[in-house]
Structure formats: C-alpha cells, structure tokens
Enzyme design. Structure first.
Site, mmCIF file in Angstrom:
data_model
loop_
_atom_site.group_PDB
_atom_site.id
_atom_site.type_symbol
_atom_site.label_atom_id
_atom_site.label_comp_id
_atom_site.label_asym_id
_atom_site.label_seq_id
_atom_site.Cartn_x
_atom_site.Cartn_y
_atom_site.Cartn_z
ATOM 1 N N GLU A 33 0.828 -1.211 0.000
ATOM 2 C CA GLU A 33 0.000 0.000 0.000
ATOM 3 C C GLU A 33 0.860 1.258 0.000
ATOM 4 O O GLU A 33 0.781 2.078 0.928
ATOM 5 C CB GLU A 33 -0.961 -0.009 1.191
ATOM 6 C CG GLU A 33 -2.077 -1.003 1.032
ATOM 7 C CD GLU A 33 -3.148 -0.870 2.113
ATOM 8 O OE1 GLU A 33 -2.906 -0.214 3.143
ATOM 9 O OE2 GLU A 33 -4.234 -1.434 1.924
ATOM 10 N N GLU A 82 -6.565 -7.728 -0.458
ATOM 11 C CA GLU A 82 -6.927 -7.646 0.954
ATOM 12 C C GLU A 82 -8.368 -7.177 1.081
ATOM 13 O O GLU A 82 -8.815 -6.306 0.330
ATOM 14 C CB GLU A 82 -6.092 -6.590 1.693
ATOM 15 C CG GLU A 82 -4.674 -6.933 1.955
ATOM 16 C CD GLU A 82 -4.007 -5.790 2.731
ATOM 17 O OE1 GLU A 82 -4.708 -5.069 3.478
ATOM 18 O OE2 GLU A 82 -2.807 -5.611 2.573
HETATM 19 C C1 GLA Z 1 -4.123 -2.306 4.948
HETATM 20 C C2 GLA Z 1 -2.743 -2.925 5.066
HETATM 21 C C3 GLA Z 1 -2.717 -4.123 5.955
HETATM 22 C C4 GLA Z 1 -3.585 -3.910 7.157
HETATM 23 C C5 GLA Z 1 -4.973 -3.578 6.731
HETATM 24 C C6 GLA Z 1 -5.944 -3.429 7.888
HETATM 25 O O1 GLA Z 1 -4.861 -2.824 3.923
HETATM 26 O O2 GLA Z 1 -2.191 -3.260 3.818
HETATM 27 O O3 GLA Z 1 -1.384 -4.347 6.322
HETATM 28 O O4 GLA Z 1 -3.049 -2.855 7.902
HETATM 29 O O5 GLA Z 1 -4.943 -2.360 6.050
HETATM 30 O O6 GLA Z 1 -7.241 -3.160 7.419
#
Ligand code: GLA
Ligand code: ZN
Length: 682
Positions: free
Chosen positions: A151, A307
């Site tokens: 991210e 995710e």
């Molecule tokens: C993001 C991050 C993860 C985690 C999630 C929690 O997507 O990539 O590492 O922190 O948020 O929702």
C-alpha cells in the site's frame, strides 16, 4: 501477454504473518489453510526487522522454514519484498530517512511506513534486501507472485523534507527545462513569486496563505512519480533476477495520493485492497467502484482482490462486523467484476499490536469455533466450482472519466467552492449501476472509442491533449454527459478564457458566464421541459448561454432563474449533454437514462441493492445477480431458458435471498433490459 499467476483455479488466501507466532502454530496454520481451501498467502510484508536484525545481518532461517512448510502443504506464496516498514535501526542509522510533514515535523518510530521515499540510504538498503529476497527465494517452487512493498502512499504520500525538495527541483527541471517556462506555468507574476534560481523553489510547505496552486499540483504529480520510482527500483531488481515471476503491488482503490493509471502500467497484474464499511447503506457500491477501477486500470485484465476484512476492521471510529453472508456476497461481487483471486487481511488475528481488533480467518476464540471461520471455509469450498469465471471478461460500454491530476487540481483551495470529487463520482456510478450498466473508469487521454457512453461527473482539469481526445470522441460519434465545472483549466491549472468551459464549449454548444456555488443547506430548483413541478438540486448553479445546445431543463430560482440547467448538443457525429448542478438521484438517473437511449444502449431500472454484472466467457454470457439487501429477498425473471454455471436448467422466477447470489448462463443476445424485478423493489 498479461502475466497473471498461472494457477488453474481461483486464488484464495490471505496475508500471513507467521513471525507473530511460535513455530508450532505454523504447522497448525498450514493444516487449517488446507481445510479452508487457501492456495496462496502473502508472506513477509512486515518482516524486515526480523529478516535483517542489524544492517547487513540477515536471518532467513525462519522464513526458509515457513516457505518449506507452506510448499509441503501445497500452498503457494505471494512473496513480499519485506520493505513496507523499515526496522528501527534504519532510522537510527539515518535520522533523516524519516519523512517530514507539511508543517516540518519529522515523524517518529513506532508505527509503520516510516521512510522518506527519496532517501538514498533507505533506497540502498531496500535494494539490498530486495536482491537478497530474490536471490534466495526466486527459484523456490512455492513462489507464484511478487508483492512489492505494501500500500504505497497509504500513510505517507508526500514527504516535505530537504532531500525530497532537491528531487522535486530535478523533477521540475526535467518537466520545464528553463526557469522561464516554470515561471510561466506557475503564473509567478502573481504575488511577487517570480523565481530567479532553481534553488529558491521549495515543496509547498506550510505558507502564510494559499500556496501557488500549480506548485501544489506539480508537487502532487512529483510525489506520485517519486514513490513510483521507489516501486520501480524494487520491480526492476525482481525482473532482473526472476523475469518469469509476475510483479504486483496492492493498490488502495481511489487512494488520493497516487496516479494509479500511471502506476498500473508498471505492474504485471493489478491487485487491490478493498475495505467497504459494512455499516454503510450500500457497501457493495463502495466495493464495486474499487473493483471496476482495478479492472479498468489494466484494460480489462483480471485482477486480484489482495486484501479485505473477513469481518470488522480496527481503524474506523466504530468498526461494524460484516453480517453473516456479506463477505461471501462481496467475494462474488469481486469475481463478477473481474477478480481472479480473493484474499483477506489477515490469516490469523494478532494478539498484540495496533491491529489486534482486526478480523481474520482464524479469529481469537480459536479455529473452528467461529462463524467467520465457517464462512471462509464454505467459500473456499464454493470457489472450486467457480473456475469457469477465470476466463470471463467484463465488457463495459459505459466509461466514467477519472483522472487523479484533475482530482488534485479540483481539491486545491482558493476555488469558487470547496468541491470533492469522490461524492460526485459515487453518485454517478450508483446511478449507472442502477440502470444496469457494466462500468469502466477511463482516463481522459485513454481509448475513449471503446465506449458508447462516456460520463464525466467532473473533470475540472483537462490538458490540451485530453480535451482534444474528449472532443474527438464526441465529434466521431460518441455520447458524452458531463457535470459542472469541467474543462475549466489546462494542465498548468490556468483558466481557459472566452467563456467557460473553454476546452468543451464547442462540443457542449454553450458558454458559461458565471458560477453560483451554493451553501450546504441551500437549494436551487430545476424544471425539466414538460414537467409540471421542479426538482430540488444542490451544490451549484450557473448562468449559461446556449450557442446551439438544446435546453432540457431550466433553473427556477434567484437571478439565474429561467436559464439553462441541463442541455444537449449535437456535435459532429455525436452529442454532449451538460448538467450544471447536482441533481437528486432520480433526476440524475433520468438524464443518464436519456443519454443511454440516445446512444442506443439497453438499460433497465434496478433496485440499488441488486448488483447486476454481465460477463462474457467462451461458453457464453454469464449474468451475475447479487442481492446486497440484508433483510429482503429479490425475485427476477428473464425471458428464455436459463442455466446454472455447470449447465443445469433453472426454474423462474429466480429468487435471491438476503445477501443471495445467482450465477446464471443467459442466452446469446441477452441484454439487461430483459431483466424484470418481480419482487424486492423498494
Ligand atoms: C491495509 C494494510 C494491511 C492492514 C490492513 C488493515 O490494507 O495493507 O497491512 O493494515 O490495512 O485493514
Ligand atoms: Zn523526503
């Protein structure tokens, strides 16, 4: 050729963080993963501090063991480069590798993503670690995919430090070559801002009042490019060492800071994280937009949902769980909108740290003791029947114009009103989905000819080239609907003179003399030609002079009363509709319905909680019907004989229970106009 991991099934898995658990748990994890149907895990995302305990002192033994256990269990690995969160030693070694905020505050250790993307020492350590990972695991048979960073830009999308200032100047020199060109582009004749030396130029740090808008806009462009350079540093090493393993990095939907249209061209497969709020009125619309964007970023290629939460997250003020059935519904929605992989954050819920209240597949009460576990296992089982979706293609004939640069420019301060792009886009997206349309997002400089209808909820900034592209689309026979305050400025954020919107007024057949931004509780009223009563509209009104456009609706209030509010203009072979205010949902749908009809496209009117997508496979058309209503069933009928995915005839009407899903093979020639909702319309 697109390089999606060559797996013969839909990817199913999660972020796996074994370093938070003792080795006995790893063995249990692999057994449970098999039970859940997991076939891929994202490994090592936050492992840097335990892989390199001190500068140059690598300890891969524990990761070797995890890799072997996973491989022996038949679980593939989406291997992270482990660079997402540098270890504390890095910021001790290089205190100036910590990022700096707009107010000049240097951030501290204790969270994650603590790095300045420009810092040479940080970059050198990143390069060393990535090469070490690629050398060590690049030939490991479990590795299917590289997960670069994590991210990017989610916490730090701009660093205002001195190192970044130097890079910003170099970026500006490459863009403008001469200071004269920069001074002209930035309009520095205003407020005595003329620059005589490159060294005088700074990032738009906190200033006494409004910073120069073009300086701010170029800063956003630079910041996206600069972080992209960091991603490319890693991707370049990986492609060098392991040219056959595809590379991705997980995007965050409509994250403000990064121009994903640019970023996605540097990936082999797009992947995205989607966390719609389960407490929202329509979480599936929030999710659907993200899914459609991700598919659009790489020209319709299938993508990976990298995710999502199995239930609650930990980072909203109030974190609602996903009610039973919602996760399955959203998973089906991702597949319908083009995903080839369904993954979660994270495998096992942490017992310490800032995310210990975030849901997972294995929840705190223990494996097999929770409904969340039963749901993810059941979905893993169901996924085995969904392999035919892997070659489905979602073809959209409607494109929503979206451009990060225009969004940055629109949301800068010192405007007629403080406007945000996303609520406008959300409203238009929801309307088009309710009209039964598959929807893409498209850059204004992209291949617009692929669309029968192009909509621009707002494109405040259009570069000369992009405006030419949009005009050529219309004149060549395209149908465009655009919202207010579009086409106002060029790529330098300079206003086009001679009547707004300079770059579109010929295709729109009008010019705008004045804007009338409204206060949040202020209404203006719009009466459609032939309608008995006006409808209330919000946010904006205008004084418009038609120069050929037909008036579809007029304003009813104030000194702008009687002037055009909605217009339509034939231009070349196509036509352009203009909406000069923010319409209520039904009226926006009416205008878009008219535009679809004019473009000769089938449409229908669906309840907002019914998500309908049509995809094309070698074996014919698949209609994905999803009922996102938490309490009420929906019933629909479709003419002709329908079949299940595996070819069984289906009885009608089709009933969708709350959060129910039906995948239906429909006859060739089917269109959304064939759907009749017989029950469950609200
Ligand atoms: C993001 C991050 C993860 C985690 C999630 C929690 O997507 O990539 O590492 O922190 O948020 O929702
Ligand atoms: Zn910096």
């Amino acid at each position: 050729m697109p390089r999606v991991p060559a797996v013969p099934h839909v990817i199913y898995g999660a972020d796996y963080n074994p370093e938070q658990w003792p080795p006995e748990v790893w063995r249990e994890d692999v057994a449970l993963m098999r039970e859940a149907g997991v076939n891929l895990v994202s490994l090592g995302i936050f492992s840097w501090a335990l892989l390199e305990r001190a500068p140059g002192e690598f300890d891969f033994a524990w990761l070797d063991e995890v890799m072997e256990l996973l491989h022996a269990g038949g679980i593939g690995v989406n291997l992270a480069t482990a660079t997402a969160s540098p270890p504390p030693w890095l910021s001790t070694l290089y205190p100036d590798s910590r990022p700096v905020t707009v107010d000049g505050v240097r951030l501290e250790v204790g969270g994650r993503q603590l790095y300045c993307p420009s810092h040479p020492g940080f970059r050198a350590h990143v390069a060393t670690l990535v090469r070490a990972m690629a050398d060590r695991y690049g030939t490991h048979p479990a590795v299917q995919l590289w997960h670069v960073g994590n991210e990017y830009g989610c916490h730090i999308d701009q660093c205002y430090c001195d190192t970044c200032a130097v890079k910003f100047r170099a970026w500006l020199r490459a863009r403008y070559t001469t200071l004269d060109a920069l001074n002209a582009a930035w309009g520095t004749a205003f407020w005595s801002q003329h620059y005589g030396e490159w060294a005088q130029i700074q990032p738009p740090r906190r200033a006494p009042t409004y910073a120069n808008p073009t300086q701010q806009l170029d800063w956003r462009r630079f910041s996206s490019d600069n972080i992209l350079e960091l991603y490319q540093l890693e991707a370049g090493i990986l492609r060098d060492v392991t040219p056959d393993i595809p590379v991705t990095t997980n995007f965050l939907g409509f994250l403000p800071g990064l121009d994903y249209f640019e970023w996605a061209t540097h990936e082999d497969v797009a992947s995205v994280d989607a966390y719609p709020d389960p407490a929202a009125a329509h979480p599936h619309l929030e999710a659907g937009m993200i899914f459609d964007l991700t598919r659009s970023l790489r020209g319709g290629q299938r993508w990976i949902l990298m995710e999502q939460a199995t239930s609650a997250v930990n980072w909203r003020a109030i974190n609602a769980p996903k009610a039973p059935g919602l996760t399955r519904l959203l998973n089906h929605q991702a597949l319908a909108h083009g995903a080839s992989g369904i993954m979660y954050f994270q495998w096992r819920a942490s017992k310490a740290g800032a995310e210990k209240y975030h849901s997972a597949l294995v929840q705190h009460p223990g494996p097999q003791r929770t409904r969340v576990w039963r749901e993810v296992v059941a979905f893993g089982e169901e996924l085995r029947t969904l392999t035919p979706l892997l070659d489905a293609r979602v073809r959209a004939r409607v494109g929503i114009v979206f451009d990060w640069h225009s969004r940055w420019a629109l949301e800068l301060d010192s405007k007629p009103a403080q406007l945000s792009l996303m609520p406008l886009v959300q409203a238009w997206y929801a309307a088009l989905r309710q009209l039964g349309q598959n929807v893409d997002f498209v850059h204004p400089g992209g291949d617009l000819g692929a669309y029968d209808l192009l909509v621009m909820p707002n494109s405040y900034l259009l570069t000369d080239a992009d405006a030419t592209n949009v005009r050529a689309y219309v004149q060549g026979g395209g149908h465009l609907v655009t919202g207010f305050f579009s086409g106002i400025v060029d790529g330098h954020e300079h206003i086009g003179l001679g009547g707004y919107p300079a770059s579109l007024r010929d295709v729109l057949g009008l010019w705008v003399e004045e804007w009338v931004p409204l206060h949040p509780d202020e209404l203006t009223h719009v009466r459609f030609t032939g309608a008995a009563t006006p409808v209330p509209a919000t946010t904006w009104a205008e004084v418009i002079h038609p120069t050929g456009a037909e008036v579809l609706a007029t304003f009813q209030d104030g000194y702008w009363q009687g002037g055009p509010a909605i217009t339509r203009h034939v231009s070349g072979q196509g036509q352009a509709t203009y909406i000069a205010t923010q319409l209520p949902e039904q009226s926006l749908m009416d205008v878009l319905r008219g535009a679809l009809t004019d473009a000769g496209m089938p449409h229908t009117t669906l309840p907002p909680h019914l998500d309908v997508t049509l995809s094309e496979t070698q074996g014919g058309l698949i209609l994905h019907l999803l009922n996102a209503h938490r309490a009420d069933p929906v019933q629909v009928t479709v003419p002709g004989t329908l079949h299940t995915l595996d070819g069984q005839p289906l009885a009608q009407p089709l009933t969708l229970e709350p959060y129910g899903v039906r995948l239906v093979r429909v006859p060739a020639g089917f269109s959304v106009a064939d759907i009749t909702v017989v029950a469950g319309r609200h």
